[in-house]
Design a protein around this motif. Sequence first.
Motif, short mmCIF file in Angstrom:
data_model
loop_
_atom_site.label_atom_id
_atom_site.label_comp_id
_atom_site.label_asym_id
_atom_site.label_seq_id
_atom_site.Cartn_x
_atom_site.Cartn_y
_atom_site.Cartn_z
N TYR A 198 0.84 -1.21 0.00
CA TYR A 198 0.00 0.00 0.00
C TYR A 198 0.87 1.26 0.00
N ALA A 199 1.93 1.25 0.79
CA ALA A 199 2.80 2.43 0.87
C ALA A 199 3.44 2.70 -0.48
N LYS A 200 3.94 1.64 -1.10
CA LYS A 200 4.63 1.80 -2.39
C LYS A 200 3.67 2.28 -3.47
N GLN A 201 2.46 1.71 -3.47
CA GLN A 201 1.45 2.12 -4.46
C GLN A 201 1.14 3.61 -4.35
N ASN A 202 1.30 4.15 -3.14
CA ASN A 202 0.98 5.56 -2.93
C ASN A 202 2.22 6.45 -2.97
N GLY A 203 3.31 5.91 -3.48
CA GLY A 203 4.49 6.73 -3.75
C GLY A 203 5.43 6.94 -2.59
N ALA A 204 5.24 6.20 -1.48
CA ALA A 204 6.16 6.37 -0.35
C ALA A 204 7.52 5.73 -0.66
N THR A 205 8.54 6.23 0.04
CA THR A 205 9.85 5.59 0.01
C THR A 205 9.77 4.41 0.98
N ILE A 206 10.21 3.22 0.56
CA ILE A 206 10.14 2.10 1.51
C ILE A 206 11.53 1.54 1.79
N ILE A 207 11.76 1.34 3.09
CA ILE A 207 13.08 0.93 3.58
C ILE A 207 12.87 -0.31 4.44
N GLU A 208 13.84 -1.23 4.36
CA GLU A 208 13.74 -2.45 5.17
C GLU A 208 14.99 -2.61 6.03
N VAL A 209 14.79 -3.03 7.28
CA VAL A 209 15.92 -3.35 8.17
C VAL A 209 15.71 -4.78 8.63
N ASN A 210 16.57 -5.67 8.19
CA ASN A 210 16.43 -7.10 8.51
C ASN A 210 17.76 -7.78 8.19
N PRO A 211 18.31 -8.59 9.10
CA PRO A 211 19.57 -9.28 8.80
C PRO A 211 19.42 -10.28 7.66
N GLU A 212 18.17 -10.72 7.39
CA GLU A 212 17.94 -11.68 6.31
C GLU A 212 17.08 -11.05 5.22
N GLU A 213 17.21 -11.59 3.99
CA GLU A 213 16.35 -11.11 2.90
C GLU A 213 14.91 -11.52 3.10
N THR A 214 13.98 -10.75 2.56
CA THR A 214 12.56 -11.12 2.62
C THR A 214 12.01 -11.11 1.20
N PRO A 215 10.77 -11.59 1.01
CA PRO A 215 10.22 -11.59 -0.36
C PRO A 215 10.11 -10.19 -0.96
N MET A 216 10.15 -9.14 -0.11
CA MET A 216 10.01 -7.77 -0.66
C MET A 216 11.33 -7.01 -0.72
N SER A 217 12.43 -7.65 -0.36
CA SER A 217 13.72 -6.93 -0.31
C SER A 217 14.03 -6.23 -1.63
N SER A 218 13.76 -6.92 -2.74
CA SER A 218 14.15 -6.33 -4.03
C SER A 218 13.22 -5.18 -4.45
N SER A 219 12.07 -5.05 -3.81
CA SER A 219 11.15 -3.94 -4.14
C SER A 219 11.42 -2.70 -3.29
N MET A 220 12.32 -2.82 -2.31
CA MET A 220 12.57 -1.70 -1.39
C MET A 220 13.43 -0.63 -2.05
N ASP A 221 13.27 0.63 -1.62
CA ASP A 221 14.18 1.68 -2.08
C ASP A 221 15.54 1.49 -1.42
N LEU A 222 15.52 0.92 -0.20
CA LEU A 222 16.77 0.58 0.48
C LEU A 222 16.49 -0.63 1.36
N SER A 223 17.28 -1.69 1.19
CA SER A 223 17.10 -2.88 2.03
C SER A 223 18.41 -3.12 2.78
N LEU A 224 18.38 -2.91 4.09
CA LEU A 224 19.60 -3.01 4.90
C LEU A 224 19.70 -4.35 5.57
N ARG A 225 20.83 -5.02 5.42
CA ARG A 225 21.07 -6.26 6.15
C ARG A 225 21.71 -5.88 7.48
#
Length: 241
Positions: A198-225
């Motif tokens: 929902y956030a991405k569809q509405n133009g938000a910047t999306i960031i992930e913080v997780n030591p492991e990859e998730t199914p959405m890691s590649s869709s993030m603007d920044l995915s931090l391990r």
Amino acid sequence: MDTFRPVADNLRNAEKLVFVTGAGISQESGIPTFRGKDGLWRKYDAMKLATIDAFYEDPKLVWEWYEERRQNILAAKPNPGHVAIAELERHKQVHVLTQNVDGLHQRAGSKLVYELHGSIITIKCTVCDFKDKITSSLSELPPLCKCGNILRPDVVWFGEPLPQDVWQDAMLQASSCDVMIVVGTSLAVSPANLLPVYAKQNGATIIEVNPEETPMSSSMDLSLRSSAAKALPELISIVSK
Ligand code: NAD
């Protein structure tokens, strides 16, 4: 200190930050996650402990498991990840959409917390409308309500719907934020895993913080391990500049 550099301007310019958090943010407070390394579902069968059928089949067994988790959670303390999110409220509008049932965001001082999966501290009757926060240990398991029926933890079990008012609010916040930061969730549980969509569809910047990859890691603007307690305190110096 450069962890968030690729999205630093988006963070600084944002009016509304929304965090979507999962069990991983509390891992550094000593509360085990469900999935991932050392996750509880590697040792236990979710269908025997976290469904209404399992509860009616053997309420004592399910309660023993929950009471041990409750005591662990009540003894735990918020970690620098929870504290950083609470501190960000001094600089931005911050909403926390959490799948966690441990209450650690509120104990760290966050004010706008939406508990999508309920609370392990709250106990409710399976029949009447009794509901209360109980922080003492429960001596009789399963505990009984004054009306004579069995009490249960106020958590959302597999197959149960989310509290609809909380879910509506969460969708609204996800769809109207400038930046969403997804922390410590495997994004395996639906419908909570739709919030970043929902956030991405509405133009938000999306960031992930997780030591492991998730199914959405590649869709993030920044995915931090990275771990939550390590990465999140860095956000404060960025947004306070
Ligand atoms: P999950 O167990 O499915 O996934 C946890 C995620 O956290 C994994 O992707 C893992 O890589 C990541 N992680 C582990 N350590 C981390 C750290 N230090 N920093 C950042 N990320 C870290 O958890 P989920 O996605 O929240 O879904 C599981 C369900 O279990 C939820 O519904 C939740 O209600 C419940 N749950 C809650 C708690 C709690 O309240 N603390 C604990 C366990 C499970």
